[in-house]
Design a protein around this motif. Structure first.
Motif, PDB file in Angstrom:
ATOM      1  N   UNK A   1      -3.688   7.773   9.324  1.00  0.00           N
ATOM      2  CA  UNK A   1      -4.356   7.103  10.439  1.00  0.00           C
ATOM      3  C   UNK A   1      -3.714   7.483  11.784  1.00  0.00           C
ATOM      4  N   UNK A   2      -2.406   7.383  11.850  1.00  0.00           N
ATOM      5  CA  UNK A   2      -1.757   7.639  13.143  1.00  0.00           C
ATOM      6  C   UNK A   2      -1.797   9.120  13.505  1.00  0.00           C
TER       7      UNK A   2
ATOM      8  N   UNK B   1       1.548   4.114   2.410  1.00  0.00           N
ATOM      9  CA  UNK B   1       2.296   4.909   3.387  1.00  0.00           C
ATOM     10  C   UNK B   1       1.494   6.148   3.796  1.00  0.00           C
TER      11      UNK B   1
ATOM     12  N   UNK C   1       5.488   8.339  17.050  1.00  0.00           N
ATOM     13  CA  UNK C   1       6.690   7.637  16.576  1.00  0.00           C
ATOM     14  C   UNK C   1       6.461   7.075  15.169  1.00  0.00           C
ATOM     15  N   UNK C   2       5.236   6.615  14.907  1.00  0.00           N
ATOM     16  CA  UNK C   2       4.931   6.103  13.559  1.00  0.00           C
ATOM     17  C   UNK C   2       4.945   7.256  12.552  1.00  0.00           C
TER      18      UNK C   2
ATOM     19  N   UNK D   1      10.089  10.267   7.426  1.00  0.00           N
ATOM     20  CA  UNK D   1      11.452  10.095   6.888  1.00  0.00           C
ATOM     21  C   UNK D   1      11.460   9.291   5.587  1.00  0.00           C
ATOM     22  N   UNK D   2      10.339   8.657   5.264  1.00  0.00           N
ATOM     23  CA  UNK D   2      10.288   7.797   4.076  1.00  0.00           C
ATOM     24  C   UNK D   2       9.821   8.531   2.822  1.00  0.00           C
TER      25      UNK D   2
ATOM     26  N   UNK E   1      -1.193   5.042   6.229  1.00  0.00           N
ATOM     27  CA  UNK E   1      -0.621   4.771   7.552  1.00  0.00           C
ATOM     28  C   UNK E   1      -0.368   6.086   8.288  1.00  0.00           C
TER      29      UNK E   1
ATOM     30  N   UNK F   1      10.667  11.156   1.198  1.00  0.00           N
ATOM     31  CA  UNK F   1      11.633  11.622   0.186  1.00  0.00           C
ATOM     32  C   UNK F   1      12.020  10.513  -0.805  1.00  0.00           C
ATOM     33  N   UNK F   2      11.813   9.258  -0.440  1.00  0.00           N
ATOM     34  CA  UNK F   2      12.140   8.153  -1.350  1.00  0.00           C
ATOM     35  C   UNK F   2      10.910   7.557  -2.041  1.00  0.00           C
TER      36      UNK F   2
ATOM     37  N   UNK G   1       3.256   6.633  20.879  1.00  0.00           N
ATOM     38  CA  UNK G   1       3.360   5.532  19.903  1.00  0.00           C
ATOM     39  C   UNK G   1       2.937   6.008  18.508  1.00  0.00           C
ATOM     40  N   UNK G   2       1.818   6.713  18.454  1.00  0.00           N
ATOM     41  CA  UNK G   2       1.344   7.204  17.152  1.00  0.00           C
ATOM     42  C   UNK G   2       2.325   8.230  16.570  1.00  0.00           C
TER      43      UNK G   2
ATOM     44  N   UNK H   1       8.498   8.286  11.828  1.00  0.00           N
ATOM     45  CA  UNK H   1       9.194   7.356  10.933  1.00  0.00           C
ATOM     46  C   UNK H   1       8.659   7.477   9.510  1.00  0.00           C
ATOM     47  N   UNK H   2       7.350   7.548   9.372  1.00  0.00           N
ATOM     48  CA  UNK H   2       6.769   7.663   8.026  1.00  0.00           C
ATOM     49  C   UNK H   2       7.259   8.928   7.323  1.00  0.00           C
TER      50      UNK H   2
END
Lengths: 155, 155
Positions: free
Chosen positions: B45-46, B39, B70-71, B77-78, B42, B80-81, B67-68, B74-75
């Motif tokens: 990179x973006x 993660x 948006x990635x 938001x991940x 990813x 925290x988990x 587009x980048x 989204x990343x």
């Protein structure tokens, strides 16, 4: 134009096309490979978490399914840009087979199938219909396997 | 309740909370670590592709920036988990410092800052205002650095 000249120019044309369609090509092939391997890990994790929920290994949570499906769907849209020319130089050091670059149309078809099935997975997750999610997970899984069978070295 | 009993029960409470907030915890800490390292790749990179466009290293393309972004959003938001209890067992083998688990509130603040700045980056990308994108990239970069300074081992 003699065939020899065309062959000599072909890489230049290919590069020109790439410059237009993949503005985001990383300069360093090794970085690109690290990125795409990371992208595979991210996709695998979120997809397999939905699968684990369906199997009852972890509690089924529709809101979480939707979140995981949204990640899978977004990741699916990135695959087509993850294997640019130049990143095959190290193909022998990765599980990516040369067929990816030798059969670009066949590869693109498999990638498109992954995009389509992932889009349906997200739609299914949003619908809250667990049966539809299960069916979509099966289709995404099949598209993963179909592409890996043809384009990834067996581990 | 004697303090001793509370201390003995604390891990059970912590686990219960985790079960509720992180339904997606991977069973295998090593898999979780591979996932979160992916993660990071990813995200890097973006995000760095947008930065490279601003630097003129690659052509600036507003649609690609969106587009980048948006990635990245989204990343963000991940994150925290990505560091559940149990995945610190191997902390010594990764660059994740124990402070992540020892100072959860401070860590959560940094992660929230990354989420907020990434959201602004996406909004900036959507607006098409290159100056706003540049400013947002700076803020996202600062939030990356702030978190890495405190919670990632120096390489």
């Amino acid at each position: 134009m003699p065939a020899k000249t065309i062959r000599r120019l072909a890489p230049a044309f290919a590069l020109a096309v790439l410059t237009v369609s993949n503005v985001s090509v990383a300069a360093d092939p090794e970085e690109m490979i690290e990125y795409r391997q990371g992208a595979m890990e991210v996709t695998k994790y979120h997809f397999s978490t939905i699968a684990d929920m369906l199997k009852g290994k972890i509690e089924y949570d529709p809101a979480a399914v939707e979140k995981h499906a949204a990640v899978v769907q977004m990741m699916s849209t990135l695959v087509k840009d993850e294997f640019p020319e130049g990143t095959d130089a190290l193909a022998g050091e990765t599980n990516a087979l040369m067929e990816i670059w030798d059969q670009p149309d066949a590869f693109a078809d498999k990638v498109a199938e992954f995009e389509d099935t992932s889009e349906e997975l997200l739609a299914a997750a949003k619908s809250g219909d667990k049966g539809r999610v299960a069916s979509a997970v099966k289709d995404v899984g099949s598209s993963c396997k179909a592409c890996h069978d043809d384009f990834r070295r067996e581990e």
